[in-house]
Scaffold this motif. Structure first.
Motif, short mmCIF file in Angstrom:
data_model
loop_
_atom_site.label_atom_id
_atom_site.label_comp_id
_atom_site.label_asym_id
_atom_site.label_seq_id
_atom_site.Cartn_x
_atom_site.Cartn_y
_atom_site.Cartn_z
N PHE A 431 -30.68 9.35 2.66
CA PHE A 431 -30.02 8.90 3.89
C PHE A 431 -28.51 8.85 3.69
CE2 PHE A 431 -28.31 5.90 6.90
CZ PHE A 431 -29.01 6.14 8.06
N LEU A 432 -28.07 8.31 2.57
CA LEU A 432 -26.63 8.20 2.30
C LEU A 432 -25.96 9.57 2.32
CD1 LEU A 432 -26.51 5.60 -0.63
CD2 LEU A 432 -26.04 5.20 1.78
N GLN A 433 -26.62 10.56 1.72
CA GLN A 433 -26.03 11.88 1.66
C GLN A 433 -26.02 12.56 3.02
OE1 GLN A 433 -24.74 13.37 -1.37
NE2 GLN A 433 -23.81 14.71 0.16
N GLN A 434 -27.15 12.51 3.72
CA GLN A 434 -27.27 13.24 4.98
C GLN A 434 -26.58 12.53 6.14
OE1 GLN A 434 -31.19 13.28 6.75
NE2 GLN A 434 -30.80 15.18 7.88
N ALA A 435 -26.91 11.26 6.35
CA ALA A 435 -26.49 10.56 7.56
C ALA A 435 -25.10 9.93 7.45
CB ALA A 435 -27.51 9.48 7.92
N TRP A 436 -24.65 9.70 6.23
CA TRP A 436 -23.34 9.08 6.04
C TRP A 436 -22.33 10.06 5.44
CZ3 TRP A 436 -24.41 3.40 3.98
CH2 TRP A 436 -25.04 2.67 5.00
N ALA A 437 -22.54 10.52 4.19
CA ALA A 437 -21.54 11.35 3.52
C ALA A 437 -21.31 12.68 4.25
CB ALA A 437 -21.95 11.60 2.07
N ASN A 438 -22.39 13.30 4.73
CA ASN A 438 -22.27 14.63 5.36
C ASN A 438 -22.08 14.57 6.87
OD1 ASN A 438 -22.76 15.65 2.82
ND2 ASN A 438 -24.82 16.38 3.25
N ASN A 439 -21.97 13.39 7.42
CA ASN A 439 -21.88 13.22 8.88
C ASN A 439 -20.42 13.00 9.28
OD1 ASN A 439 -22.03 12.52 11.56
ND2 ASN A 439 -23.52 10.87 11.28
N PRO A 440 -19.80 13.97 9.96
CA PRO A 440 -18.38 13.82 10.32
C PRO A 440 -18.12 12.71 11.32
CG PRO A 440 -19.32 15.79 11.34
CD PRO A 440 -20.35 15.26 10.39
N ASN A 441 -19.17 12.15 11.91
CA ASN A 441 -18.98 11.08 12.90
C ASN A 441 -19.44 9.71 12.40
OD1 ASN A 441 -17.97 12.78 15.07
ND2 ASN A 441 -20.02 13.65 15.13
N PHE A 442 -19.63 9.58 11.10
CA PHE A 442 -19.98 8.28 10.54
C PHE A 442 -18.81 7.76 9.71
CE2 PHE A 442 -21.43 5.55 7.13
CZ PHE A 442 -22.13 4.60 7.84
N ALA A 443 -18.50 6.44 9.83
CA ALA A 443 -19.01 5.46 10.77
C ALA A 443 -18.15 5.41 12.02
CB ALA A 443 -19.02 4.09 10.10
N HIS A 444 -17.19 6.33 12.12
CA HIS A 444 -16.33 6.42 13.28
C HIS A 444 -16.25 7.88 13.69
CE1 HIS A 444 -14.96 2.25 12.56
NE2 HIS A 444 -15.00 2.59 11.29
N ALA A 445 -16.23 8.14 14.99
CA ALA A 445 -16.31 9.51 15.50
C ALA A 445 -15.13 10.36 15.04
CB ALA A 445 -16.37 9.48 17.02
N GLY A 446 -15.44 11.57 14.61
CA GLY A 446 -14.42 12.56 14.34
C GLY A 446 -13.65 12.41 13.05
N VAL A 447 -14.11 11.57 12.13
CA VAL A 447 -13.31 11.35 10.91
C VAL A 447 -13.56 12.42 9.85
CG1 VAL A 447 -13.26 8.88 11.33
CG2 VAL A 447 -15.03 9.82 9.83
N GLY A 448 -14.66 13.15 9.97
CA GLY A 448 -14.98 14.17 8.98
C GLY A 448 -15.96 13.66 7.93
N VAL A 449 -16.33 14.54 7.02
CA VAL A 449 -17.30 14.20 5.99
C VAL A 449 -16.60 13.53 4.81
CG1 VAL A 449 -18.75 16.14 6.68
CG2 VAL A 449 -17.15 16.41 4.77
#
Length: 504
Positions: A431-449
């Motif tokens: 979960f940490l890798q997919q939904a957080w580290a690799n998610n450009p919109n976590f935890a704020h929109a548009g911040v990148g990976v």
């Protein structure tokens, strides 16, 4: 958790499969226990200033007793602070392996209790874990209740952001890795003796598939980019006697299967209680290329030299300075005293009364590595413990050569043998890798990976917030400075399970 082993300690991972053929060589009798086992006169464990101290054996025993944990049934690599010096071996199995698992391996497995006192530490630490294929080969058919473990890491390759298996070590992309043996000591000779002796005892019931050797770096506790590692590991109820300010306190079941806090406890077989899932990833680090990127893109600000601007960029990408000082508390310059003080270097939340948490990146970027994998106040307080993992990695490979530094090009592989323990890989590492580290919109929109471990299957990564003077400035990373070489998901069983289930 992180065992802090001597800075001379070297680690190796050897993976074997009972489906392949071939015998292994012999060496001295490693398998001496009790009064016959050689005793240590000095501790295996070291204590980098930046990291919390391990509890004493007395304090850990008292905490475990109060929480109902049996530290004598828990393998020592799980509930310790494993620093950079471990030796990994993988064992596979065949019919002949089962009785040897009980007679040759079980007596040598190092428990949590043993590692906490020099008088009970072995000359060489040994732990063991099995992949799903390994358990199947042992004819263990009960589900452990985690789909990602059951399917194996290769099935997760796109989920984890890896650009296919081209860069993977071929053995990890195959089907022959059934388990991993973890060895640790303070000299290479001790490790070699232990490995050869155990190979001789196991004979042709195993076959070596792959090995990886690691070693502590000149500055204890650092990874190859030069940053202190493992500072943010959580305190575990039932093991950590006195959590430090800002340390993430998690129930034992977040790390140990079947204990309070294990969200899938009802799906676990009884024999698995107090085991833990072990995630292994071989992560190649492009150190000269990383250093060149920092040198070419220094943060430009009044009062900063070019070198200070480059150092600041690296610190903002990680979220900490190389000393371990968090940029949230030291936003412009490193503070080694802060970094070396475990009572202060974790005591922050990213929230400040003079800044708006949801928009201000002056102190720490939203995409910074340590913020992506532990968002603290970004997700509200108190923190949800379900995503916590216990990291136990170790660097591998030689230091950067003068030729590599001059050419800004990696020619010799080096990196991190990433090891992490948790009770639920799907909720934890995956979960940490997919939904957080690799998610450009976590935890704020548009911040990148995450600029350190984030991966978009090889695509460019566009990140905002790295420049503290203008959070709207974007930084484009065309190179992944960390390249996955593959890995596997394992289960580290309690000692009791070896007798009751795995060896019968």
């Amino acid at each position: 958790m992180k065992i802090r082993l001597s800075s001379k300690l070297v680690a190796a991972i050897v993976l074997f499969s009972g489906l392949a053929s071939g015998a292994l060589d012999s060496l001295p009798a490693f398998q001496q226990r009790g009064s016959q086992k050689p005793k240590r006169t000095s501790s295996l464990l070291i204590n980098p200033d930046a990291q919390p101290d391990l509890p004493t054996a007395k304090a850990a025993t008292a905490a475990a007793s109060a929480a109902g944990l049996n530290l004598d049934d828990i393998q020592g690599d799980i509930l310790q602070k494993n620093q950079e010096l471990f030796y990994f071996f993988s064992i596979a199995n065949a019919t002949a392996f089962k009785p040897k698992l009980a007679s040759e391996i079980l007596p040598l497995i190092t428990t949590t209790t043993e590692l906490l006192d020099v008088s009970t530490q072995p000359i060489t630490v040994l732990n063991i874990a099995f992949s799903q294929r390994g358990l199947t080969a042992l004819n263990v058919t009960t589900s452990l209740g985690d789909a990602s473990f059951a399917h194996g890491q290769l099935a997760d390759i796109s989920t984890l952001g890896d650009p296919g298996s081209t860069n993977w070590v071929p053995q990890f992309a195959g089907t022959s890795v059934h388990g991993v043996l973890l060895f640790a000591s303070d000299t290479v000779d001790n490790i070699n003796d232990a490995v050869s002796s155990l190979e001789s005892a196991l004979g042709d019931s195993i076959t070596k598939v792959y090995s990886l050797a690691g070693a502590a770096r000149p500055v204890a506790g650092t990874e190859h980019f030069g940053f202190q590692d493992g500072i943010s590991n959580p305190a575990v109820t039932g093991f950590t006697a006195a959590p430090l300010p800002g340390q993430f306190v998690v129930p034992a079941g977040v790390i140990l299967v079947g204990e309070t806090g294990d969200t899938s406890a009802s799906a676990r077989p009884a024999w698995a209680k107090d085991g833990s899932f072990l995630v292994f990833r071989q992560l190649k680090q492009l150190v000269p290329e990383f250093n060149k990127f920092l040198a070419d893109h220094p943060i430009v600000e009044d009062g900063l030299t070019a070198q200070q601007g480059s150092d600041l960029l690296g610190a903002r990408m990680v979220g900490r300075w190389k000393s371990g000082a968090p940029v949230d508390l030291a936003p412009r310059f490193d503070d080694p005293a802060l970094g070396a003080d475990p009572t202060r270097n974790n005591n922050f939340t990213f929230s400040h009364p003079d800044a708006v948490l949801t928009t201000n990146q002056t102190r720490c970027p939203f995409a910074a590595h340590i913020r992506k994998v532990r968002p603290r106040a970004d997700l509200g307080t108190p923190e949800n413990t379900v995503r916590a993992i216990m990291r136990s990695g170790i660097p591998y490979g030689l230091e950067v050569s003068d030729e590599e530094a001059a050419s800004n090009t990696t020619s010799t592989e080096r990196g991190l043998a990433f090891v992490a323990y948790m009770s639920n890989p799907s909720n934890g590492f995956r979960f940490l890798q997919q939904a957080w580290a690799n998610n450009p919109n976590f935890a704020h929109a548009g911040v990148g990976v995450d600029p350190i471990i984030g991966s978009l299957v090889g695509a460019e990564r566009v990140i905002t917030g790295l420049d503290p003077t203008n959070s709207n400035v974007t930084t484009t990373l065309t190179t992944d400075f960390i390249i996955s070489r593959g890995g596997e998901y394992f289960f580290s069983p309690p000692l009791s399970a070896i007798t009751s289930t795995l060896s019968v």
